[in-house]
Design a protein around this motif. Structure first.
Motif, PDB file in Angstrom:
ATOM      1  N   ARG A  70     -23.790 -44.257  -1.103  1.00  0.00           N
ATOM      2  CA  ARG A  70     -24.035 -43.177  -0.145  1.00  0.00           C
ATOM      3  C   ARG A  70     -24.863 -42.064  -0.773  1.00  0.00           C
ATOM      4  O   ARG A  70     -25.790 -41.536  -0.147  1.00  0.00           O
ATOM      5  N   ILE A  71     -24.545 -41.711  -2.009  1.00  0.00           N
ATOM      6  CA  ILE A  71     -25.326 -40.678  -2.692  1.00  0.00           C
ATOM      7  C   ILE A  71     -26.758 -41.140  -2.889  1.00  0.00           C
ATOM      8  O   ILE A  71     -27.713 -40.361  -2.728  1.00  0.00           O
ATOM      9  N   GLU A  72     -26.946 -42.408  -3.225  1.00  0.00           N
ATOM     10  CA  GLU A  72     -28.293 -42.928  -3.426  1.00  0.00           C
ATOM     11  C   GLU A  72     -29.114 -42.874  -2.145  1.00  0.00           C
ATOM     12  O   GLU A  72     -30.305 -42.515  -2.162  1.00  0.00           O
ATOM     13  N   LEU A  73     -28.507 -43.207  -1.017  1.00  0.00           N
ATOM     14  CA  LEU A  73     -29.217 -43.144   0.255  1.00  0.00           C
ATOM     15  C   LEU A  73     -29.606 -41.710   0.604  1.00  0.00           C
ATOM     16  O   LEU A  73     -30.725 -41.455   1.070  1.00  0.00           O
ATOM     17  N   LYS A  74     -28.700 -40.774   0.364  1.00  0.00           N
ATOM     18  CA  LYS A  74     -29.015 -39.381   0.676  1.00  0.00           C
ATOM     19  C   LYS A  74     -30.089 -38.837  -0.253  1.00  0.00           C
ATOM     20  O   LYS A  74     -30.993 -38.103   0.183  1.00  0.00           O
ATOM     21  N   LEU A  75     -30.014 -39.173  -1.534  1.00  0.00           N
ATOM     22  CA  LEU A  75     -31.033 -38.714  -2.469  1.00  0.00           C
ATOM     23  C   LEU A  75     -32.396 -39.311  -2.136  1.00  0.00           C
ATOM     24  O   LEU A  75     -33.431 -38.659  -2.300  1.00  0.00           O
ATOM     25  N   GLY A  76     -32.403 -40.575  -1.678  1.00  0.00           N
ATOM     26  CA  GLY A  76     -33.665 -41.193  -1.300  1.00  0.00           C
ATOM     27  C   GLY A  76     -34.324 -40.494  -0.125  1.00  0.00           C
ATOM     28  O   GLY A  76     -35.555 -40.464  -0.023  1.00  0.00           O
ATOM     29  N   ALA A  77     -33.522 -39.923   0.768  1.00  0.00           N
ATOM     30  CA  ALA A  77     -34.078 -39.216   1.928  1.00  0.00           C
ATOM     31  C   ALA A  77     -34.505 -37.792   1.596  1.00  0.00           C
ATOM     32  O   ALA A  77     -35.335 -37.219   2.295  1.00  0.00           O
ATOM     33  N   THR A  78     -33.943 -37.211   0.527  1.00  0.00           N
ATOM     34  CA  THR A  78     -34.292 -35.837   0.169  1.00  0.00           C
ATOM     35  C   THR A  78     -35.541 -35.741  -0.684  1.00  0.00           C
ATOM     36  O   THR A  78     -36.181 -34.690  -0.721  1.00  0.00           O
ATOM     37  N   GLY A  79     -35.885 -36.824  -1.403  1.00  0.00           N
ATOM     38  CA  GLY A  79     -37.039 -36.780  -2.290  1.00  0.00           C
ATOM     39  C   GLY A  79     -36.775 -36.095  -3.617  1.00  0.00           C
ATOM     40  O   GLY A  79     -37.719 -35.840  -4.379  1.00  0.00           O
ATOM     41  N   LEU A  80     -35.521 -35.778  -3.928  1.00  0.00           N
ATOM     42  CA  LEU A  80     -35.185 -35.135  -5.198  1.00  0.00           C
ATOM     43  C   LEU A  80     -35.274 -36.134  -6.344  1.00  0.00           C
ATOM     44  O   LEU A  80     -34.956 -37.306  -6.181  1.00  0.00           O
ATOM     45  N   ASP A  81     -35.703 -35.648  -7.497  1.00  0.00           N
ATOM     46  CA  ASP A  81     -35.864 -36.513  -8.669  1.00  0.00           C
ATOM     47  C   ASP A  81     -34.559 -36.551  -9.453  1.00  0.00           C
ATOM     48  O   ASP A  81     -34.471 -36.090 -10.592  1.00  0.00           O
ATOM     49  N   PHE A  82     -33.511 -37.086  -8.828  1.00  0.00           N
ATOM     50  CA  PHE A  82     -32.212 -37.243  -9.468  1.00  0.00           C
ATOM     51  C   PHE A  82     -31.692 -38.642  -9.178  1.00  0.00           C
ATOM     52  O   PHE A  82     -31.901 -39.188  -8.086  1.00  0.00           O
ATOM     53  N   THR A  83     -31.011 -39.201 -10.157  1.00  0.00           N
ATOM     54  CA  THR A  83     -30.286 -40.446  -9.926  1.00  0.00           C
ATOM     55  C   THR A  83     -28.891 -40.101  -9.396  1.00  0.00           C
ATOM     56  O   THR A  83     -28.423 -38.961  -9.544  1.00  0.00           O
ATOM     57  N   PRO A  84     -28.204 -41.047  -8.762  1.00  0.00           N
ATOM     58  CA  PRO A  84     -26.833 -40.754  -8.311  1.00  0.00           C
ATOM     59  C   PRO A  84     -25.917 -40.306  -9.439  1.00  0.00           C
ATOM     60  O   PRO A  84     -25.068 -39.437  -9.244  1.00  0.00           O
ATOM     61  N   GLY A  85     -26.084 -40.894 -10.633  1.00  0.00           N
ATOM     62  CA  GLY A  85     -25.256 -40.493 -11.766  1.00  0.00           C
ATOM     63  C   GLY A  85     -25.509 -39.057 -12.174  1.00  0.00           C
ATOM     64  O   GLY A  85     -24.570 -38.300 -12.464  1.00  0.00           O
ATOM     65  N   GLU A  86     -26.787 -38.649 -12.226  1.00  0.00           N
ATOM     66  CA  GLU A  86     -27.108 -37.274 -12.588  1.00  0.00           C
ATOM     67  C   GLU A  86     -26.552 -36.293 -11.562  1.00  0.00           C
ATOM     68  O   GLU A  86     -25.959 -35.260 -11.918  1.00  0.00           O
ATOM     69  N   PHE A  87     -26.746 -36.597 -10.291  1.00  0.00           N
ATOM     70  CA  PHE A  87     -26.240 -35.698  -9.253  1.00  0.00           C
ATOM     71  C   PHE A  87     -24.719 -35.604  -9.300  1.00  0.00           C
ATOM     72  O   PHE A  87     -24.150 -34.518  -9.133  1.00  0.00           O
ATOM     73  N   PHE A  88     -24.045 -36.720  -9.553  1.00  0.00           N
ATOM     74  CA  PHE A  88     -22.582 -36.715  -9.618  1.00  0.00           C
ATOM     75  C   PHE A  88     -22.098 -35.863 -10.780  1.00  0.00           C
ATOM     76  O   PHE A  88     -21.169 -35.054 -10.626  1.00  0.00           O
ATOM     77  N   VAL A  89     -22.708 -36.014 -11.940  1.00  0.00           N
ATOM     78  CA  VAL A  89     -22.276 -35.254 -13.112  1.00  0.00           C
ATOM     79  C   VAL A  89     -22.561 -33.766 -12.927  1.00  0.00           C
ATOM     80  O   VAL A  89     -21.716 -32.905 -13.239  1.00  0.00           O
ATOM     81  N   TYR A  90     -23.747 -33.434 -12.418  1.00  0.00           N
ATOM     82  CA  TYR A  90     -24.088 -32.031 -12.200  1.00  0.00           C
ATOM     83  C   TYR A  90     -23.167 -31.393 -11.159  1.00  0.00           C
ATOM     84  O   TYR A  90     -22.765 -30.230 -11.300  1.00  0.00           O
ATOM     85  N   THR A  91     -22.838 -32.147 -10.117  1.00  0.00           N
ATOM     86  CA  THR A  91     -21.923 -31.620  -9.102  1.00  0.00           C
ATOM     87  C   THR A  91     -20.535 -31.396  -9.680  1.00  0.00           C
ATOM     88  O   THR A  91     -19.893 -30.372  -9.416  1.00  0.00           O
ATOM     89  N   LEU A  92     -20.072 -32.351 -10.479  1.00  0.00           N
ATOM     90  CA  LEU A  92     -18.756 -32.204 -11.097  1.00  0.00           C
ATOM     91  C   LEU A  92     -18.722 -31.001 -12.030  1.00  0.00           C
ATOM     92  O   LEU A  92     -17.750 -30.223 -12.038  1.00  0.00           O
TER      93      LEU A  92
END
Length: 312
Positions: A70-92
């Motif tokens: 789900r995170i990967e699909l949302k990131l793909g639609a936003t165009g942000l240069d983050f992987t799901p792992g990076e976004f998860f760690v930064y959010t945590l």
């Protein structure tokens, strides 16, 4: 008898030749597969401009889960240069930081509340980035339809016209059309490639364009005239959306100002009477009052945003 021996020897030699050719073909295929895997892996570990990816182990494990997809699909639609792992760690890390700051500045009771708000904020940030990218894409739709109409009028195929539009348009339209062109290049149908585009960036205008292109590719017809009429309509809708957004800008600012006023009042109260928040949230009735107040602020924010949302 001698002929039978010669035939047997010939068949055996021919079989050996086929075996050698098969082993050679298999080895070459395995080498190409390994090279492709290495190339794709390096592409996944590097971001735009060759940025080295972080938290690769977390990213690989997260992609196997439903949350990661789900995170990967949302990131793909936003165009942000983050992987799901990076976004998860930064959010945590952000949730932990907000928890600590709220507990130290206000009271320990506000730590979990701030963490929940931060978690909601991360999801809201992705939705906001997706809406922002969709809005930019919608603003580029008149230029896109104009390019497609000119290309098809010149006798080019729809696949070629999409590739041409991907090269001429800027992001996000250029990037999204580039994905569509890549899908078409590897054998996907126009229906599937355009349907994926409309799922990533949902909007009425894009659905109309996709429907027009799909129907034209299936049944033929005057695609040039349809695209030119659609271009005029999209230009008019673009101006209408801009006017509506300008008229509702004050309401939007009010919706965000209400929660800020509530947080500011808490900070002011704690500054005037140090320790007041600790004493207030130390009792059950105080905690209930805070939770009810947060709920009312949330409902007010949602209602104002809902009333200011006008679909054009």
């Amino acid at each position: 008898m001698n002929n039978f021996v010669l035939i047997t020897i010939g068949v055996t030699l021919l079989s050996c030749v086929f075996v050698v050719m098969g082993v050679h073909t298999y080895s070459a295929g395995r080498a190409q597969q390994a090279a492709l895997v290495r190339r794709l892996s390096s592409a996944g570990e590097l971001g735009h401009a060759g940025r080295q990816r972080r938290f690769r182990r977390v990213d690989r494990r997260l992609r196997r889960t439903k949350l990661g997809r789900r995170i990967e699909l949302k990131l793909g639609a936003t165009g942000l240069d983050f992987t799901p792992g990076e976004f998860f760690v930064y959010t945590l890390a952000g949730i932990v930081g907000v928890w600590a700051i709220a507990a130290s500045l206000l009271a320990s009771f506000f730590g979990p509340v701030a963490a929940l708000i931060a978690l909601w904020g991360a999801n809201a940030f992705l939705n906001w980035q997706r809406a922002k990218r969709t809005e930019k894409f919608i603003n580029q739709l008149p230029d896109l339809t104009r390019i497609l109409a000119n290309a098809t009028q010149a006798g080019l195929a729809l696949r070629t016209a999409i590739s041409m539009a991907a090269e001429e348009l800027e992001a996000p339209a250029g990037e999204e059309l580039g994905r569509v062109a890549n899908r078409l290049a590897v054998g996907h149908s126009i229906d599937d490639a355009l349907s994926e585009l409309s799922e990533r960036l949902p909007s009425r205008e894009l659905v109309v364009l996709v429907t027009t292109l799909v129907l034209s590719s299936r049944a033929g017809g005057a695609i040039v005239g349809s695209l030119r009429n659609l271009t005029v309509t999209l230009e008019q809708r673009k101006e209408t959306r801009r006017e509506v957004k300008t008229q509702l800008s004050q309401v939007t600012v009010t919706a965000y100002a209400i929660p800020v006023i509530g947080i500011g009042s808490l900070l002011m109260l704690d500054a005037i009477m140090p320790g007041a928040l600790d004493r207030m949230t130390g009792a059950f009735i105080g905690q209930t009052a805070v939770i009810v107040a947060i709920g009312l602020y949330t409902v007010g924010f949602a209602l104002i945003r809902r009333m200011s949302k006008i679909d054009v």
